[in-house]
Design a protein around this motif. Structure first.
Motif, PDB file in Angstrom:
ATOM      1  N   ILE A 154       0.856  -1.190   0.000  1.00  0.00           N
ATOM      2  CA  ILE A 154       0.000   0.000   0.000  1.00  0.00           C
ATOM      3  C   ILE A 154       0.890   1.238   0.000  1.00  0.00           C
ATOM      4  CG2 ILE A 154      -1.849   1.249   1.181  1.00  0.00           C
ATOM      5  CD1 ILE A 154      -2.502  -1.425   2.598  1.00  0.00           C
ATOM      6  N   ASP A 155       0.707   2.115  -0.975  1.00  0.00           N
ATOM      7  CA  ASP A 155       1.538   3.305  -1.101  1.00  0.00           C
ATOM      8  C   ASP A 155       0.957   4.473  -0.295  1.00  0.00           C
ATOM      9  OD1 ASP A 155       3.794   4.643  -2.093  1.00  0.00           O
ATOM     10  OD2 ASP A 155       2.652   5.538  -3.726  1.00  0.00           O
ATOM     11  N   ASN A 156       1.775   5.481  -0.058  1.00  0.00           N
ATOM     12  CA  ASN A 156       1.374   6.766   0.547  1.00  0.00           C
ATOM     13  C   ASN A 156       0.980   6.672   2.020  1.00  0.00           C
ATOM     14  OD1 ASN A 156      -0.067   7.186  -2.581  1.00  0.00           O
ATOM     15  ND2 ASN A 156       1.520   8.585  -1.862  1.00  0.00           N
ATOM     16  N   VAL A 157       1.499   5.684   2.737  1.00  0.00           N
ATOM     17  CA  VAL A 157       1.084   5.558   4.133  1.00  0.00           C
ATOM     18  C   VAL A 157       1.795   6.562   5.043  1.00  0.00           C
ATOM     19  CG1 VAL A 157       0.395   3.158   3.918  1.00  0.00           C
ATOM     20  CG2 VAL A 157       2.730   3.701   4.581  1.00  0.00           C
ATOM     21  N   LEU A 158       2.866   7.174   4.577  1.00  0.00           N
ATOM     22  CA  LEU A 158       3.511   8.249   5.332  1.00  0.00           C
ATOM     23  C   LEU A 158       3.070   9.618   4.829  1.00  0.00           C
ATOM     24  CD1 LEU A 158       7.167   6.907   5.750  1.00  0.00           C
ATOM     25  CD2 LEU A 158       5.312   6.897   7.421  1.00  0.00           C
ATOM     26  N   SER A 159       3.008   9.789   3.535  1.00  0.00           N
ATOM     27  CA  SER A 159       2.650  11.101   2.974  1.00  0.00           C
ATOM     28  C   SER A 159       1.190  11.459   3.243  1.00  0.00           C
ATOM     29  CB  SER A 159       2.913  11.118   1.467  1.00  0.00           C
ATOM     30  OG  SER A 159       2.103  10.160   0.805  1.00  0.00           O
ATOM     31  N   HIS A 160       0.330  10.449   3.365  1.00  0.00           N
ATOM     32  CA  HIS A 160      -1.098  10.682   3.611  1.00  0.00           C
ATOM     33  C   HIS A 160      -1.556   9.797   4.766  1.00  0.00           C
ATOM     34  CE1 HIS A 160      -0.465  12.173  -0.473  1.00  0.00           C
ATOM     35  NE2 HIS A 160      -1.533  12.917  -0.293  1.00  0.00           N
ATOM     36  N   ALA A 161      -0.842   9.916   5.861  1.00  0.00           N
ATOM     37  CA  ALA A 161      -1.068   9.028   7.002  1.00  0.00           C
ATOM     38  C   ALA A 161      -2.502   9.084   7.522  1.00  0.00           C
ATOM     39  CB  ALA A 161      -0.086   9.363   8.117  1.00  0.00           C
ATOM     40  N   GLU A 162      -3.068  10.263   7.597  1.00  0.00           N
ATOM     41  CA  GLU A 162      -4.414  10.392   8.151  1.00  0.00           C
ATOM     42  C   GLU A 162      -5.448   9.687   7.269  1.00  0.00           C
ATOM     43  OE1 GLU A 162      -7.351  11.196  10.782  1.00  0.00           O
ATOM     44  OE2 GLU A 162      -5.183  11.398  11.038  1.00  0.00           O
ATOM     45  N   GLU A 163      -5.234   9.719   5.955  1.00  0.00           N
ATOM     46  CA  GLU A 163      -6.192   9.120   5.034  1.00  0.00           C
ATOM     47  C   GLU A 163      -6.173   7.595   5.074  1.00  0.00           C
ATOM     48  OE1 GLU A 163      -5.914  10.682   1.098  1.00  0.00           O
ATOM     49  OE2 GLU A 163      -5.985  12.755   1.754  1.00  0.00           O
ATOM     50  N   VAL A 164      -5.109   7.012   5.557  1.00  0.00           N
ATOM     51  CA  VAL A 164      -5.040   5.541   5.644  1.00  0.00           C
ATOM     52  C   VAL A 164      -5.085   5.060   7.099  1.00  0.00           C
ATOM     53  CG1 VAL A 164      -3.807   5.329   3.455  1.00  0.00           C
ATOM     54  CG2 VAL A 164      -2.505   5.522   5.595  1.00  0.00           C
ATOM     55  N   ARG A 165      -5.410   5.959   8.012  1.00  0.00           N
ATOM     56  CA  ARG A 165      -5.416   5.605   9.431  1.00  0.00           C
ATOM     57  C   ARG A 165      -6.383   4.463   9.724  1.00  0.00           C
ATOM     58  NH1 ARG A 165      -8.704   7.239  13.434  1.00  0.00           N
ATOM     59  NH2 ARG A 165      -9.606   8.827  12.056  1.00  0.00           N
ATOM     60  N   ASP A 166      -7.601   4.518   9.169  1.00  0.00           N
ATOM     61  CA  ASP A 166      -8.585   3.469   9.436  1.00  0.00           C
ATOM     62  C   ASP A 166      -8.110   2.122   8.890  1.00  0.00           C
ATOM     63  OD1 ASP A 166     -10.172   5.353  10.631  1.00  0.00           O
ATOM     64  OD2 ASP A 166     -11.574   5.552   8.960  1.00  0.00           O
ATOM     65  N   LEU A 167      -7.509   2.138   7.713  1.00  0.00           N
ATOM     66  CA  LEU A 167      -6.985   0.894   7.151  1.00  0.00           C
ATOM     67  C   LEU A 167      -5.889   0.316   8.028  1.00  0.00           C
ATOM     68  CD1 LEU A 167      -6.741  -1.121   4.721  1.00  0.00           C
ATOM     69  CD2 LEU A 167      -4.917   0.377   3.908  1.00  0.00           C
ATOM     70  N   ARG A 168      -4.999   1.157   8.506  1.00  0.00           N
ATOM     71  CA  ARG A 168      -3.902   0.670   9.334  1.00  0.00           C
ATOM     72  C   ARG A 168      -4.422   0.100  10.652  1.00  0.00           C
ATOM     73  NH1 ARG A 168       1.740   3.602   9.176  1.00  0.00           N
ATOM     74  NH2 ARG A 168       2.201   1.487   9.853  1.00  0.00           N
ATOM     75  N   GLN A 169      -5.464   0.680  11.185  1.00  0.00           N
ATOM     76  CA  GLN A 169      -6.054   0.132  12.407  1.00  0.00           C
ATOM     77  C   GLN A 169      -6.631  -1.253  12.160  1.00  0.00           C
ATOM     78  OE1 GLN A 169      -8.850   3.184  13.590  1.00  0.00           O
ATOM     79  NE2 GLN A 169      -7.313   4.311  14.762  1.00  0.00           N
ATOM     80  N   LEU A 170      -7.246  -1.437  10.992  1.00  0.00           N
ATOM     81  CA  LEU A 170      -7.767  -2.756  10.651  1.00  0.00           C
ATOM     82  C   LEU A 170      -6.641  -3.774  10.517  1.00  0.00           C
ATOM     83  CD1 LEU A 170     -10.445  -1.697   8.015  1.00  0.00           C
ATOM     84  CD2 LEU A 170     -10.906  -2.767  10.231  1.00  0.00           C
ATOM     85  N   ALA A 171      -5.557  -3.361   9.872  1.00  0.00           N
ATOM     86  CA  ALA A 171      -4.412  -4.261   9.716  1.00  0.00           C
ATOM     87  C   ALA A 171      -3.790  -4.594  11.067  1.00  0.00           C
ATOM     88  CB  ALA A 171      -3.381  -3.629   8.793  1.00  0.00           C
TER      89      ALA A 171
END
Length: 202
Positions: A154-171
């Motif tokens: 999954i790309d952009n997890v640092l540059s757009h951290a807030e936008e992928v926050r929910d996904l990261r919590q699921l992972a």
């Protein structure tokens, strides 16, 4: 990668940067992955022996070219989807220019529909680089369609951290996967589906 293809891909990246710099609306930008991330994708395909590759978010085909070159070396196939038919056409032209088109199937289609219609364990590797607010909704299918031992990038997890926050919590809460962050480019999250798929997912 042969020198001619390498030069073509480098030129494509630079032209993409110039294009994006002139676009005030982010939706009009190509938003290609960083070169380091693109190279990482190629290495990961070869290292894992992945032959069935799914790319969610084709854009103009910059990352697709890297995946296709790696798939060629593995005698594999990339299926890449994008909702924009103009971007699909651009990617098709670029792939044909360097004779990598026979290693890719391009589809103008929604990522959610593609995941929904994929069979359980049907993909060795998935590269996710689409519209980030939708990622959390993809999660159950992303895990389902990966084979045991399969890799999700999954790309952009640092540059757009807030936008992928929910996904990261699921992972983080899913015990059927293991993960690591590669701080290259805009940040690539590497998620592996564990071989023991009998574990209970939270």
């Amino acid at each position: 990668m042969d020198p001619q293809t390498s030069r073509y891909i480098d030129d494509l990246y630079e032209s993409g940067r110039a294009h994006d710099a002139a676009q005030p609306d982010r939706l009009d930008r190509l938003r290609n992955v960083e070169p380091d991330t693109a190279r990482l994708l190629g290495v990961l395909v070869r290292a894992t022996g992945a032959r069935r590759l799914l790319e969610l978010g084709t854009s103009n085909g910059y990352s697709t070219l890297w995946l296709a070159d790696a798939a060629k070396s593995m005698e594999g196939l990339v299926v890449s989807v994008d909702i924009d038919p103009a971007r699909t056409a651009q990617a098709r032209a670029h792939l044909a220019e360097v004779r990598l088109d026979s290693f890719v199937e391009l589809h103008t289609r929604d990522a959610a529909d593609t995941l929904r219609d994929s069979a359980d364990g049907s993909w060795d590797m998935i590269f996710l680089d689409a519209e980030r607010p939708a990622y959390a909704g993809y999660w159950p299918d992303l895990v389902r369609v990966l084979r045991p031992g399969g890799l999700l990038v999954i790309d952009n997890v640092l540059s757009h951290a807030e936008e992928v926050r929910d996904l990261r919590q699921l992972a983080d809460s899913d015990r059927s996967v293991s993960q690591a962050l590669a701080p290259t480019g805009a940040g690539a999250l590497l998620i592996v589906k564990d071989l023991d798929t009998t574990q209970t997912r939270l």
